[in-house]
Design a protein around this motif. Structure first.
Motif, short mmCIF file in Angstrom:
data_model
loop_
_atom_site.label_atom_id
_atom_site.label_comp_id
_atom_site.label_asym_id
_atom_site.label_seq_id
_atom_site.Cartn_x
_atom_site.Cartn_y
_atom_site.Cartn_z
N ARG A 71 0.87 -1.19 -0.01
CA ARG A 71 0.29 0.04 0.30
C ARG A 71 1.04 1.07 -0.06
NH1 ARG A 71 -3.99 -0.90 5.25
NH2 ARG A 71 -4.65 1.40 4.44
N GLU A 72 0.62 2.31 -0.67
CA GLU A 72 1.42 3.46 -0.34
C GLU A 72 0.52 5.12 -0.23
OE1 GLU A 72 3.96 6.39 -3.78
OE2 GLU A 72 2.64 4.43 -4.87
N ASN A 73 -0.05 5.05 1.07
CA ASN A 73 -0.76 5.43 1.38
C ASN A 73 -0.87 6.85 0.98
OD1 ASN A 73 -1.07 3.50 3.72
ND2 ASN A 73 -0.42 4.31 5.01
N ALA A 74 0.64 7.61 1.01
CA ALA A 74 0.12 9.17 0.64
C ALA A 74 -0.64 9.38 -0.97
CB ALA A 74 1.72 9.40 0.04
N ARG A 75 -0.57 8.34 -1.53
CA ARG A 75 -1.45 8.53 -2.77
C ARG A 75 -2.73 7.53 -2.64
NH1 ARG A 75 1.27 6.97 -8.10
NH2 ARG A 75 -0.44 7.69 -8.91
N ASN A 76 -3.41 7.27 -1.26
CA ASN A 76 -4.40 6.47 -1.16
C ASN A 76 -4.71 4.76 -2.61
OD1 ASN A 76 -4.89 8.21 0.72
ND2 ASN A 76 -7.57 8.82 -0.75
N MET A 77 -3.66 4.27 -2.32
CA MET A 77 -3.39 3.31 -2.98
C MET A 77 -3.19 1.94 -2.59
SD MET A 77 -4.03 4.83 -6.45
CE MET A 77 -3.46 3.16 -7.30
N MET A 78 -3.85 0.28 -2.59
CA MET A 78 -3.38 -0.49 -2.50
C MET A 78 -3.30 -1.28 -4.03
SD MET A 78 -5.10 -3.59 -0.45
CE MET A 78 -6.31 -3.71 -1.49
N TYR A 79 -2.47 -2.48 -3.87
CA TYR A 79 -1.26 -3.40 -5.31
C TYR A 79 -1.72 -4.68 -5.10
CZ TYR A 79 0.71 1.78 -5.81
OH TYR A 79 0.78 3.12 -6.33
N LEU A 80 -1.21 -5.20 -5.55
CA LEU A 80 -0.97 -6.48 -5.72
C LEU A 80 -0.17 -6.91 -6.50
CD1 LEU A 80 -1.35 -9.08 -4.84
CD2 LEU A 80 -3.49 -9.89 -5.68
N GLN A 81 1.24 -7.30 -6.68
CA GLN A 81 1.97 -7.67 -7.88
C GLN A 81 2.05 -9.11 -7.80
OE1 GLN A 81 4.46 -5.91 -9.33
NE2 GLN A 81 4.42 -7.86 -10.61
N MET A 82 1.66 -9.52 -8.66
CA MET A 82 1.50 -11.44 -9.38
C MET A 82 1.93 -12.49 -9.94
SD MET A 82 -2.79 -11.04 -9.18
CE MET A 82 -3.13 -10.20 -11.32
N THR A 83 3.29 -12.37 -9.42
CA THR A 83 4.14 -13.25 -10.59
C THR A 83 4.21 -15.13 -10.05
OG1 THR A 83 6.04 -13.70 -9.11
CG2 THR A 83 6.09 -11.84 -10.07
N SER A 84 5.03 -15.81 -11.61
CA SER A 84 4.05 -16.87 -11.45
C SER A 84 2.77 -17.68 -12.23
CB SER A 84 4.92 -17.80 -11.18
OG SER A 84 6.27 -17.32 -10.99
N LEU A 85 2.37 -16.38 -12.41
CA LEU A 85 0.59 -17.13 -12.81
C LEU A 85 0.37 -18.16 -13.74
CD1 LEU A 85 -0.23 -13.33 -13.31
CD2 LEU A 85 -0.69 -14.40 -11.09
N THR A 86 -0.72 -19.25 -12.90
CA THR A 86 -1.39 -19.69 -13.48
C THR A 86 -3.16 -19.72 -14.19
OG1 THR A 86 -1.66 -21.35 -11.71
CG2 THR A 86 -0.03 -21.19 -12.11
N PRO A 87 -3.06 -20.72 -14.63
CA PRO A 87 -4.46 -20.83 -15.42
C PRO A 87 -4.86 -20.48 -13.86
CG PRO A 87 -3.27 -22.11 -16.84
CD PRO A 87 -2.27 -21.92 -15.45
N GLU A 88 -5.08 -21.12 -12.93
CA GLU A 88 -5.78 -21.82 -11.61
C GLU A 88 -6.08 -19.90 -10.90
OE1 GLU A 88 -4.01 -23.44 -12.69
OE2 GLU A 88 -5.09 -24.69 -13.05
N ASP A 89 -5.29 -18.59 -11.35
CA ASP A 89 -5.20 -18.08 -10.40
C ASP A 89 -6.04 -17.24 -11.83
OD1 ASP A 89 -3.10 -18.02 -8.88
OD2 ASP A 89 -1.86 -17.68 -10.59
N THR A 90 -7.04 -17.56 -12.51
CA THR A 90 -7.93 -16.81 -13.35
C THR A 90 -9.42 -16.37 -12.19
OG1 THR A 90 -7.08 -17.73 -15.73
CG2 THR A 90 -10.00 -16.65 -15.49
N ALA A 91 -9.59 -15.02 -12.74
CA ALA A 91 -10.45 -14.91 -11.49
C ALA A 91 -10.89 -13.28 -11.82
CB ALA A 91 -10.22 -15.39 -10.09
N VAL A 92 -11.98 -12.99 -10.85
CA VAL A 92 -12.10 -11.45 -10.92
C VAL A 92 -11.49 -11.19 -9.44
CG1 VAL A 92 -14.15 -9.37 -10.55
CG2 VAL A 92 -14.36 -11.54 -11.52
N TYR A 93 -10.71 -10.30 -9.87
CA TYR A 93 -10.16 -9.64 -8.30
C TYR A 93 -10.84 -8.57 -7.43
CZ TYR A 93 -6.25 -12.96 -9.17
OH TYR A 93 -5.92 -14.12 -9.22
#
Length: 114
Positions: A71-93
Motif C-alpha cells: 500500500r502507498e498511503n500518500a497516494r491512497n493506493m493498494m497494489y497486488l504484484q502477481m508473478t508466476s501466474l497459472t490458469p488457476e489464478d484466473t478470476a475477478v479480483y
C-alpha cells in the motif's frame, strides 16, 4: 464512504506477471485494513492477501511466494504484484476495506491463458 476502483487486470500467459492497483477515494485511507480477494467462475469469493494499517501482510497458501500486497498511503493506493501466474489464478479480483467497515471495489478480470 470510501469508494474503491481496481485496475490493471487483463490477459497474461502462464508464468507471466501482472500488477493490480486499487485506488481509494474518500475516507481516511491510512486507517483502513484492506485486502485483495478473488472469485473464479462458478466458485466462491476467497481471500488472496491482506494488509493492515502498519503494513503487516498475510497471504493465502496458494499465492505465497508469488504475490505481494502493498500500500502507498500518500497516494491512497493498494497494489497486488502477481508473478508466476497459472490458469488457476484466473478470476475477478476485488479490493476491499474490511476494517473499520466493509467496502468492496467493482473488480477487475485477470485471465491467465496461453
Amino acid at each position: 464512504q470510501v469508494q474503491l476502483v481496481e485496475s490493471g487486470g487483463g490477459l497474461v500467459q502462464p508464468g507471466g506477471s501482472l500488477r493490480l492497483s486499487c485506488a481509494a477515494s474518500g475516507g481516511t485511507f491510512s486507517t483502513y485494513a484492506m485486502g485483495w480477494y478473488r472469485q473464479a467462475t462458478g466458485k466462491g469469493r476467497e481471500v488472496v492477501a491482506t494488509i493492515n494499517t502498519r503494513g503487516a501482510t498475510d497471504y493465502a497458501d496458494s499465492v505465497k511466494g508469488r504475490f505481494t500486497i502493498s500500500r502507498e498511503n500518500a497516494r491512497n493506493m493498494m497494489y497486488l504484484q502477481m508473478t508466476s501466474l497459472t490458469p488457476e489464478d484466473t478470476a475477478v479480483y476485488y479490493c476491499r476495506v474490511y476494517f473499520p467497515y466493509n467496502r468492496w471495489g467493482q473488480g477487475t478480470q485477470v485471465t491467465v491463458s496461453s
